[in-house]
Scaffold this motif. Structure first.
Motif, mmCIF file in Angstrom:
data_model
loop_
_atom_site.group_PDB
_atom_site.id
_atom_site.type_symbol
_atom_site.label_atom_id
_atom_site.label_comp_id
_atom_site.label_asym_id
_atom_site.label_seq_id
_atom_site.Cartn_x
_atom_site.Cartn_y
_atom_site.Cartn_z
ATOM 1 N N UNK A 64 0.820 -1.213 0.000
ATOM 2 C CA UNK A 64 0.000 0.000 0.000
ATOM 3 C C UNK A 64 0.851 1.259 0.000
ATOM 4 N N UNK A 65 0.195 2.373 -0.343
ATOM 5 C CA UNK A 65 0.804 3.700 -0.292
ATOM 6 C C UNK A 65 2.051 3.799 -1.171
ATOM 7 N N UNK A 66 1.922 3.338 -2.409
ATOM 8 C CA UNK A 66 3.038 3.329 -3.355
ATOM 9 C C UNK A 66 2.862 4.481 -4.343
ATOM 10 N N UNK A 67 3.791 5.421 -4.316
ATOM 11 C CA UNK A 67 3.704 6.582 -5.199
ATOM 12 C C UNK A 67 3.867 6.166 -6.656
ATOM 13 N N UNK A 68 3.167 6.882 -7.538
ATOM 14 C CA UNK A 68 3.305 6.632 -8.969
ATOM 15 C C UNK A 68 4.713 7.049 -9.409
ATOM 16 N N UNK B 98 8.801 6.091 -10.038
ATOM 17 C CA UNK B 98 9.920 5.189 -9.729
ATOM 18 C C UNK B 98 9.591 4.211 -8.611
ATOM 19 N N UNK B 99 8.901 4.674 -7.585
ATOM 20 C CA UNK B 99 8.528 3.786 -6.478
ATOM 21 C C UNK B 99 7.646 2.649 -6.973
ATOM 22 N N UNK B 100 6.721 2.972 -7.853
ATOM 23 C CA UNK B 100 5.819 1.954 -8.383
ATOM 24 C C UNK B 100 6.597 0.902 -9.162
ATOM 25 N N UNK B 101 7.522 1.342 -10.000
ATOM 26 C CA UNK B 101 8.321 0.372 -10.771
ATOM 27 C C UNK B 101 9.093 -0.557 -9.845
ATOM 28 N N UNK B 102 9.684 -0.001 -8.802
ATOM 29 C CA UNK B 102 10.449 -0.817 -7.855
ATOM 30 C C UNK B 102 9.567 -1.868 -7.186
ATOM 31 N N UNK B 103 8.379 -1.455 -6.731
ATOM 32 C CA UNK B 103 7.482 -2.371 -6.026
ATOM 33 C C UNK B 103 6.949 -3.444 -6.974
ATOM 34 N N UNK B 104 6.549 -3.044 -8.170
ATOM 35 C CA UNK B 104 6.034 -4.020 -9.146
ATOM 36 C C UNK B 104 7.124 -5.033 -9.505
ATOM 37 N N UNK B 105 8.348 -4.552 -9.677
ATOM 38 C CA UNK B 105 9.469 -5.446 -9.991
ATOM 39 C C UNK B 105 9.739 -6.410 -8.833
ATOM 40 N N UNK B 106 9.685 -5.888 -7.622
ATOM 41 C CA UNK B 106 9.892 -6.753 -6.446
ATOM 42 C C UNK B 106 8.844 -7.864 -6.394
ATOM 43 N N UNK B 107 7.598 -7.520 -6.672
ATOM 44 C CA UNK B 107 6.530 -8.527 -6.643
ATOM 45 C C UNK B 107 6.763 -9.601 -7.698
ATOM 46 N N UNK B 108 7.225 -9.201 -8.863
ATOM 47 C CA UNK B 108 7.517 -10.177 -9.916
ATOM 48 C C UNK B 108 8.687 -11.071 -9.508
ATOM 49 N N UNK B 109 9.714 -10.476 -8.917
ATOM 50 C CA UNK B 109 10.885 -11.251 -8.488
ATOM 51 C C UNK B 109 10.543 -12.211 -7.348
ATOM 52 N N UNK B 110 9.506 -11.870 -6.573
ATOM 53 C CA UNK B 110 9.097 -12.727 -5.456
ATOM 54 C C UNK B 110 8.215 -13.892 -5.899
#
Length: 366
Positions: free
Chosen positions: A73-77, A79-91
């Motif tokens: 939650x609370x993920x800014x649109x 660079x932060x979003x790209x990092x979080x989305x990438x982390x979820x894919x890597x997980x």
């Protein structure tokens, strides 16, 4: 000799057991489908993100042990979003929902690096082989809410607190105004632009200013419950958006325009599980069950409730289109004809909307 034969027999049996398909390794239970969700604000009791969280919970309820869902939650649109989305894919998440317009480009960027992961860009409009897009026809609910507001106002002035002048927001303002004026031709709508999606203090200040301009009913396209709380405080009326907000504004709420994502999210998760998922572009509304108007407040007469629900059925049946000019030309608030009598806007025209309809006080920065 006997001893050697016996030993060889045992060795052969053991070898056969461990090399045969049945005994080669323990049978592991099928791993659940990991599904990730990214939210642009904190999860609150009501609002945009709350409805997507309800959608996630609906997936869990429908599919049980077949899935394992998680959210950030609370993920800014950006660079932060790209990092979080990438982390979820890597997980190891094989299906990722990204419900915010500003997540569209980060989603596409990550998707290129993870072709075996399926992505759902909610409110995005750029699909790819492993990226589907989906959005809802929020304007259908806005039209219905406008009917309720038109029946309930005593000052004939409605206020509208709006985030940004993008087509989706303009669709909502225009549909609300058309719905309101369909039952109350004297009604007008005053718009305040915030250039923010989620800023509760700013939302509160804007709606208080609208109340001071004689608005006795307000609507909003922002992310918090601040407008509803202010209406409750001031003894005014308000249209809840995203969620039912009667807990926040039990006396103020006229009706709620709610977003229903559970059915779509569950359907897409099932498609990944059974191998039928395909990229697509869905724009669903009342007919598809993605938009619903209801949750009337106690002050709304039964006759008004029945009228609104009847028009909701008309939209679902295709008998009523908010952007169709039935009795006369529809003009913008600068006097130009935007829908000729008897005509109806097509989806492309609705998606590119860049005007405000007659009856709205406000301007669009082009």
């Amino acid at each position: 000799m006997y001893k050697n034969l016996a030993g060889r027999a045992v060795l052969a049996w053991v070898t056969a057991c461990f090399l045969s398909p049945a005994f080669s390794q323990p049978q592991a239970s099928k791993e659940p489908l990991k599904i990730g969700f990214v939210y642009v604000t904190p999860v609150t009791d009501a609002g945009w993100v709350r409805q997507h969280e309800e959608g996630r919970k609906a997936v869990d309820a429908a599919l049980g042990a077949k899935v394992k869902t998680t959210f950030v939650e609370n993920v800014a649109e950006g660079a932060d979003a790209e990092r979080v989305i990438r982390d979820l894919a890597q997980q190891g998440n094989k299906l990722i929902f990204t419900p915010s317009f500003g997540y569209m480009e980060p989603t596409l960027k990550v998707a290129r690096d993870f072709p075996d992961v399926k992505f759902e860009s909610i409110t995005g409009y750029k699909p790819a082989a492993n990226v589907a897009t989906a959005n809802a026809r929020y304007y259908e609910g806005r039209y219905l809410a406008g009917i309720a507001a038109g029946r309930m106002t005593k000052t004939n002035v409605a206020g509208y607190v709006a985030g940004f002048p993008i087509p989706e927001v303009l669709q909502g303002i225009n549909a609300f105004t058309l719905g309101m004026r369909s039952v109350n031709p004297n009604a007008k709508v005053v718009v305040v632009w915030l250039n923010e999606w989620f800023d509760p203090p700013k939302e509160r200040d804007a709606v208080m200013a609208l109340f001071n301009q004689n608005a006795d009913v307000v609507a909003f396209h922002t992310g918090s419950t601040a407008v509803m709380a202010a209406a409750q405080e001031r003894g005014k009326m308000a249209i809840a958006y995203h969620s039912d907000m009667r807990k926040i504004a039990p006396d103020a709420q006229i009706v709620a325009v709610t977003h229903q994502w559970g059915g779509y999210y569950t359907q897409r998760a099932k498609a990944v599980l059974d191998g039928t998922w395909k990229s697509g572009n869905l724009w669903g509304g009342v007919k598809e069950g993605m938009i619903r108007v209801g949750d009337f407040g106690t002050k709304v007469p039964k006759a008004v409730q029945q009228e609104v629900l009847a028009r909701q059925q008309d939209i679902a049946a295709g008998k009523l289109q908010p952007f169709r000019a039935v009795a006369a030309d529809v003009r913008d608030n600068e006097g130009h004809v935007v829908i000729a009598k008897g005509a109806q806007l097509n989806d492309e025209q609705i998606l590119k909307m860049n005007w405000l309809v007659e009856g709205v006080q406000g301007r669009v920065t082009r």
